[in-house]
Scaffold this motif. Structure first.
Motif, PDB file in Angstrom:
ATOM      1  N   VAL A 204       0.833  -1.207   0.000  1.00  0.00           N
ATOM      2  CA  VAL A 204       0.000   0.000   0.000  1.00  0.00           C
ATOM      3  C   VAL A 204       0.863   1.251   0.000  1.00  0.00           C
ATOM      4  O   VAL A 204       0.603   2.202  -0.738  1.00  0.00           O
ATOM      5  CB  VAL A 204      -0.961  -0.008   1.212  1.00  0.00           C
ATOM      6  CG1 VAL A 204      -1.618   1.361   1.381  1.00  0.00           C
ATOM      7  CG2 VAL A 204      -2.019  -1.094   1.049  1.00  0.00           C
ATOM      8  N   ARG A 229      -5.191   7.673  -1.012  1.00  0.00           N
ATOM      9  CA  ARG A 229      -5.401   6.488  -0.168  1.00  0.00           C
ATOM     10  C   ARG A 229      -6.794   5.907  -0.356  1.00  0.00           C
ATOM     11  O   ARG A 229      -6.985   4.681  -0.301  1.00  0.00           O
ATOM     12  CB  ARG A 229      -5.144   6.849   1.296  1.00  0.00           C
ATOM     13  CG  ARG A 229      -3.675   7.162   1.574  1.00  0.00           C
ATOM     14  CD  ARG A 229      -3.348   7.202   3.053  1.00  0.00           C
ATOM     15  NE  ARG A 229      -1.963   7.582   3.262  1.00  0.00           N
ATOM     16  CZ  ARG A 229      -0.924   6.752   3.169  1.00  0.00           C
ATOM     17  NH1 ARG A 229      -1.131   5.480   2.853  1.00  0.00           N
ATOM     18  NH2 ARG A 229       0.309   7.174   3.380  1.00  0.00           N
ATOM     19  N   ALA A 233      -7.222   2.029  -1.621  1.00  0.00           N
ATOM     20  CA  ALA A 233      -7.986   1.068  -0.808  1.00  0.00           C
ATOM     21  C   ALA A 233      -8.898   0.211  -1.677  1.00  0.00           C
ATOM     22  O   ALA A 233      -9.119  -0.971  -1.400  1.00  0.00           O
ATOM     23  CB  ALA A 233      -8.797   1.808   0.246  1.00  0.00           C
ATOM     24  N   THR A 236      -6.762  -2.655  -3.275  1.00  0.00           N
ATOM     25  CA  THR A 236      -5.937  -3.479  -2.392  1.00  0.00           C
ATOM     26  C   THR A 236      -6.573  -4.852  -2.222  1.00  0.00           C
ATOM     27  O   THR A 236      -7.730  -4.969  -1.831  1.00  0.00           O
ATOM     28  CB  THR A 236      -5.757  -2.806  -1.017  1.00  0.00           C
ATOM     29  OG1 THR A 236      -5.200  -1.501  -1.205  1.00  0.00           O
ATOM     30  CG2 THR A 236      -4.824  -3.619  -0.137  1.00  0.00           C
TER      31      THR A 236
END
Length: 258
Positions: A204, A229, A233, A236
Motif C-alpha cells: 500500500v 489512499r 484502498a 488493495t
C-alpha cells in the motif's frame, strides 16, 4: 520544488523498480522494436549509437551486444547506476554514460554532434519538442529511431486517482508530437504502432508513493494524500498487495538524416 526537480525526483524513485535490460520480458519487447528498426534499414552491427533517456539500459545494453559503441544519456543517477551494474555483470566494455538533461549544453560539452550513426530515443519524456528532435538530427550521421506514446494509456487505478484530482490520465505527448515536429522540418515519417501492457505490484505504501509521484511529476496539481489512499484502498487485495496494469500504445518511427 520546480517541475524539473519533481520530475527528476520521480525518475530517481522509478529507478528502484525499473525493468532489468536482460530479463526475458524486457528482451522480448526491446527485440521487437530493434527488429522493426532493422526492417526499415537501420544497421546496428558495428554502429556508434546514442541512446537518449536510456534509463537502466533497456535498449543501451542489448544494442551494445552488436554495436561498436553505445552512449547512454539520462537525467537520473539511479537509472545510470543500475545500468552500470548490468553493464559490468554482462561484461560490456563498449558502453559509456552521460548524466544530465537532453540539451544543447550536453551536446556541446560531451562532443555529441554528428558523433553517432544512430540516435535512439525510446519512451522518454526527454524528446517532445521541435528543439529536442532537431538535436537528435544534429547528433546523427545516418539514422534516428524514436518510439513514444501513441493514443492509448489505460490504467484503472491511475485513472481513478487522476480523476479524483480533476486530471485526465491520458497518454503524454509522444509519437504524434515528434511526427509533427519532423513534418515542420520537411521530414515525412509514418508511425507504426504496437500495443503493450505493464504490470505493477507492491505494498500500500509503495503504491501511494507511486501514484503520488505520477501526479506530482505529470501535472501542476498538488497530490492530496487522502484522495490517493481512498483510491488505493479500492485496489488493495486481501493479501494486502496492490496490483494494477497499464495498457498502452507505442508509436515507432525511423528516419534518415543523411
Amino acid at each position: 520544488m520546480t517541475k524539473a526537480e519533481k520530475q527528476k525526483k520521480f525518475w530517481e524513485k522509478m529507478a528502484e523498480r525499473y525493468p532489468a535490460p536482460f530479463s526475458e520480458e524486457s528482451l522480448e519487447k526491446t527485440g521487437k522494436v530493434i527488429s522493426m528498426a532493422e526492417q526499415r534499414g537501420v544497421r546496428i552491427d558495428g554502429a556508434a549509437v546514442l541512446d537518449i533517456g536510456c534509463g537502466t539500459g533497456i535498449y543501451t545494453l542489448p544494442l551494445a551486444k552488436r554495436a561498436a559503441r553505445v552512449t547512454g544519456l539520462d537525467l537520473s543517477e539511479g537509472m545510470l547506476l543500475r545500468l552500470e551494474a548490468e553493464r559490468q555483470q554482462h561484461g560490456l566494455e563498449n558502453v559509456t554514460t552521460v548524466q544530465g538533461p537532453w540539451s544543447d549544453e550536453a551536446v556541446a560539452k560531451h562532443g555529441l554532434e554528428k558523433a553517432f550513426d544512430i540516435v535512439w530515443a525510446a519512451m522518454t519524456p526527454a524528446v517532445r519538442t521541435v528543439e529536442d528532435v532537431a538535436r537528435m538530427n544534429r547528433c546523427s550521421r545516418r539514422w534516428c529511431v524514436y518510439s513514444g506514446w501513441g493514443e492509448l494509456r489505460r490504467n484503472p487505478l491511475m485513472e481513478a486517482a487522476f480523476q479524483a484530482h480533476g486530471l485526465n490520465f491520458g497518454p503524454p505527448p509522444g509519437a504524434k508530437a515528434v511526427q509533427a515536429a519532423l513534418a515542420g522540418m520537411g521530414i515525412r515519417v509514418a508511425i507504426e504502432t504496437v500495443r503493450r501492457t505493464w504490470d505493477w505490484e507492491g505494498t500500500v505504501e509503495e503504491a501511494f508513493e507511486h501514484v503520488e509521484g505520477f501526479i506530482e511529476s505529470q501535472s501542476d496539481v498538488e497530490p492530496q494524500p487522502e484522495l490517493i489512499r481512498e483510491v488505493i484502498a479500492r485496489f488493495t487485495a486481501e493479501d494486502g498487495k496492490v496490483r494494477h496494469q497499464t495498457e498502452m500504445e507505442m508509436g515507432m518511427m525511423v528516419w534518415e538524416t543523411a
